[in-house]
Design an enzyme around this catalytic site. Structure first.
Site, mmCIF file in Angstrom:
data_model
loop_
_atom_site.group_PDB
_atom_site.id
_atom_site.type_symbol
_atom_site.label_atom_id
_atom_site.label_comp_id
_atom_site.label_asym_id
_atom_site.label_seq_id
_atom_site.Cartn_x
_atom_site.Cartn_y
_atom_site.Cartn_z
ATOM 1 N N GLU A 1 6.994 0.157 12.351
ATOM 2 C CA GLU A 1 7.739 1.406 12.518
ATOM 3 C C GLU A 1 7.242 2.187 13.716
ATOM 4 O O GLU A 1 6.050 2.227 13.986
ATOM 5 C CB GLU A 1 7.401 2.285 11.313
ATOM 6 C CG GLU A 1 8.485 2.440 10.311
ATOM 7 C CD GLU A 1 7.995 3.302 9.156
ATOM 8 O OE1 GLU A 1 7.569 2.715 8.154
ATOM 9 O OE2 GLU A 1 8.010 4.535 9.271
ATOM 10 N N CYS B 1 5.537 8.006 18.496
ATOM 11 C CA CYS B 1 4.443 7.697 17.582
ATOM 12 C C CYS B 1 4.474 6.196 17.326
ATOM 13 O O CYS B 1 5.474 5.672 16.846
ATOM 14 C CB CYS B 1 4.645 8.470 16.274
ATOM 15 S SG CYS B 1 3.455 8.027 14.991
ATOM 16 N N CYS C 1 -2.337 -1.978 6.969
ATOM 17 C CA CYS C 1 -3.609 -1.289 7.216
ATOM 18 C C CYS C 1 -4.552 -1.646 6.079
ATOM 19 O O CYS C 1 -4.118 -1.883 4.954
ATOM 20 C CB CYS C 1 -3.378 0.220 7.240
ATOM 21 S SG CYS C 1 -4.859 1.181 7.653
ATOM 22 N N CYS D 1 -6.277 4.581 2.361
ATOM 23 C CA CYS D 1 -6.129 6.014 2.037
ATOM 24 C C CYS D 1 -5.086 6.177 0.935
ATOM 25 O O CYS D 1 -4.023 5.567 0.967
ATOM 26 C CB CYS D 1 -5.733 6.807 3.288
ATOM 27 S SG CYS D 1 -6.990 6.728 4.572
ATOM 28 N N CYS E 1 -1.261 7.228 1.516
ATOM 29 C CA CYS E 1 -0.579 6.630 2.670
ATOM 30 C C CYS E 1 0.159 5.353 2.273
ATOM 31 O O CYS E 1 -0.408 4.467 1.636
ATOM 32 C CB CYS E 1 -1.597 6.324 3.759
ATOM 33 S SG CYS E 1 -0.871 5.586 5.230
ATOM 34 N N CYS F 1 5.010 8.147 6.352
ATOM 35 C CA CYS F 1 4.590 7.116 7.282
ATOM 36 C C CYS F 1 4.530 5.759 6.582
ATOM 37 O O CYS F 1 3.864 5.626 5.571
ATOM 38 C CB CYS F 1 3.197 7.429 7.828
ATOM 39 S SG CYS F 1 2.937 9.160 8.125
HETATM 40 N N1 SAH Z 1 -5.328 5.392 10.635
HETATM 41 C C1 SAH Z 1 -5.133 6.593 11.378
HETATM 42 C C2 SAH Z 1 -3.654 6.880 11.628
HETATM 43 C C3 SAH Z 1 -2.943 7.152 10.339
HETATM 44 S S1 SAH Z 1 -1.412 8.039 10.324
HETATM 45 C C4 SAH Z 1 -5.794 7.761 10.675
HETATM 46 O O1 SAH Z 1 -6.243 7.574 9.556
HETATM 47 O O2 SAH Z 1 -5.878 8.837 11.255
HETATM 48 C C5 SAH Z 1 -1.709 9.632 10.950
HETATM 49 C C6 SAH Z 1 -2.042 10.732 9.945
HETATM 50 O O3 SAH Z 1 -1.105 10.835 8.884
HETATM 51 C C7 SAH Z 1 -3.395 10.522 9.305
HETATM 52 O O4 SAH Z 1 -4.080 11.747 9.312
HETATM 53 C C8 SAH Z 1 -3.025 10.126 7.895
HETATM 54 O O5 SAH Z 1 -4.075 10.388 6.996
HETATM 55 C C9 SAH Z 1 -1.792 10.955 7.663
HETATM 56 N N2 SAH Z 1 -0.927 10.498 6.562
HETATM 57 C C10 SAH Z 1 -0.661 9.234 6.162
HETATM 58 N N3 SAH Z 1 0.189 9.235 5.123
HETATM 59 C C11 SAH Z 1 0.476 10.512 4.867
HETATM 60 C C12 SAH Z 1 1.302 11.162 3.897
HETATM 61 N N4 SAH Z 1 1.993 10.472 2.994
HETATM 62 N N5 SAH Z 1 1.365 12.510 3.935
HETATM 63 C C13 SAH Z 1 0.682 13.222 4.862
HETATM 64 N N6 SAH Z 1 -0.105 12.686 5.778
HETATM 65 C C14 SAH Z 1 -0.221 11.333 5.794
#
Ligand code: SAH
Length: 346
Positions: free
Chosen positions: A93, A106, A113, A117, A120, A334
């Site tokens: 994406e 983006c 991944c 987290c 996510c 995301c």
């Molecule tokens: N791996 C990287 C990039 C991840 S995406 C990182 O961890 O920073 C970018 C941001 O979106 C990160 O801060 C991630 O924690 C956040 N994110 C992912 N899923 C999310 C969600 N469902 N709601 C809000 N933020 C989210």
């Protein structure tokens, strides 16, 4: 044998390879320009190269090109969400957003991944594989061709952990900022990490002036561990020390990302703890109202809590932004678009 991925070669590598094969010195510039400025998808487009030479290139090299599998366009603000198909059947994406100061893309850095987290969607099925430098570039190239508008900002905030794909990320940044290519300013690139400490130190030494965003999401290790498994490896003290060094070496202020989850990390005590935690650090806080995913029962903080959190930080002299939800009508969290696509295919 697998052909060499020509779009992942830096200008120097490409030139010296070709010279080593007895080609004229300017061929490297010509090809690099076709690939990274004119955004060619095939050797046949390279009309100023002699035909036999093009045939030779086809034998030796492959050109990575992403196929658009789907695009959703927001009726509210024109945001576009792209789904791209990779050669091996994976999909990724990318998002295109239009701002007053320019167009931002983006990109994803991995298919899937492995960071885990909790909130996510990108990590639910684990890591498929790293993306190559050319696959990262192609997300931007294809979007620029599709929209017909120049991309000026790139954020590596899509699926994947960029510092878990370190070497390809560095190569990607070199290619993207090369003046012979799209020549995107390093200052307009942001890399977001969950906080892999040794790689933050490495990045600080690359001589880049890109912005580093750290996914904080909690003001203490206890809460952070419930949201982010990486917090079991690296404590906040260690991560923030790495961020301090990053600022010292690069002069670039950081972004601290903080996704607000109702009842988990969004009360005023947590705002206070957060303010204490980042006091003295050079950076600003980006609050992200969590985007709920169906596999988990996390809920977005309500407007009042978000506002209270924001205004407390601001009162402490901390710069804060609340992420505007772009493309609300087409937005899954995301990685959700990718996930639903892969599920349908199965
Ligand atoms: N791996 C990287 C990039 C991840 S995406 C990182 O961890 O920073 C970018 C941001 O979106 C990160 O801060 C991630 O924690 C956040 N994110 C992912 N899923 C999310 C969600 N469902 N709601 C809000 N933020 C989210």
């Amino acid at each position: 044998m697998e052909k060499c991925d020509i779009k992942s070669l830096t200008f120097q590598e490409l030139s010296s390879e070709l010279e080593g094969q007895g080609q004229k010195a300017f061929r490297g510039s010509q090809i690099y320009q076709w690939l990274h400025q004119k955004l060619a998808d095939s050797f046949d487009e390279m009309s100023n190269l002699p035909r036999p030479f093009r045939e030779f290139l086809k034998q030796e090299y492959s050109i990575t090109s992403l196929k658009k599998a789907d695009v959703r366009i927001s009726r509210i603000d024109g945001t576009r969400k792209y789904l791209f198909a990779l050669k091996d059947g994976n999909v990724i994406e990318s998002v295109w957003m239009k701002y007053k100061h320019g167009n931002s893309v983006c990109i994803s850095s991995q298919a899937g991944c492995r960071m885990g987290c909790r909130f996510c969607a990108s990590t639910l099925d684990g890591l498929e594989r790293n993306l190559t430098p050319s696959e990262m570039l192609e997300q931007i190239y294809q979007i620029q061709k599709d929209t017909g508008e120049r991309v000026s900002n790139v954020v590596v905030m899509g699926s994947g952990e960029p510092l878990d794909n370190y070497d390809n990320l560095i190569r990607f940044i070199r290619l993207l900022t090369d003046e012979r290519g799209l020549h995107i300013s390093q200052r307009n690139i942001t890399v977001s990490t969950c906080g892999i400490v040794p790689e933050i130190y490495r990045l600080a030494e690359e001589g880049f002036s890109i912005t580093l965003a750290l996914s904080l999401h909690a003001p203490n290790d206890e809460v952070r561990k419930t949201l982010m498994p990486i917090a079991n490896r690296y404590g906040l003290k260690e991560v923030l020390e790495a961020c301090r060094i990053y600022f010292e070496k690069t002069g670039r202020r950081l972004t601290f990302e903080y996704s607000l989850v109702r009842g988990v990390n969004d009360n005023l005590d947590e705002a206070k703890a957060l303010a204490r935690l980042i006091k003295g650090h050079h950076g600003h806080v980006n609050l992200i109202p969590v985007n709920p995913i169906k596999e988990r029962d996390y809920v977005q903080s309500d407007k009042k809590a978000i506002e209270a959190f924001r205004s407390y930080l601001e009162g402490q002299g901390i710069a804060v932004t609340v992420r505007r939800e772009m493309g609300r009508d087409i937005n899954g969290a995301c990685g959700q678009l990718r996930k639903s696509f892969m599920e349908e295919k199965r």
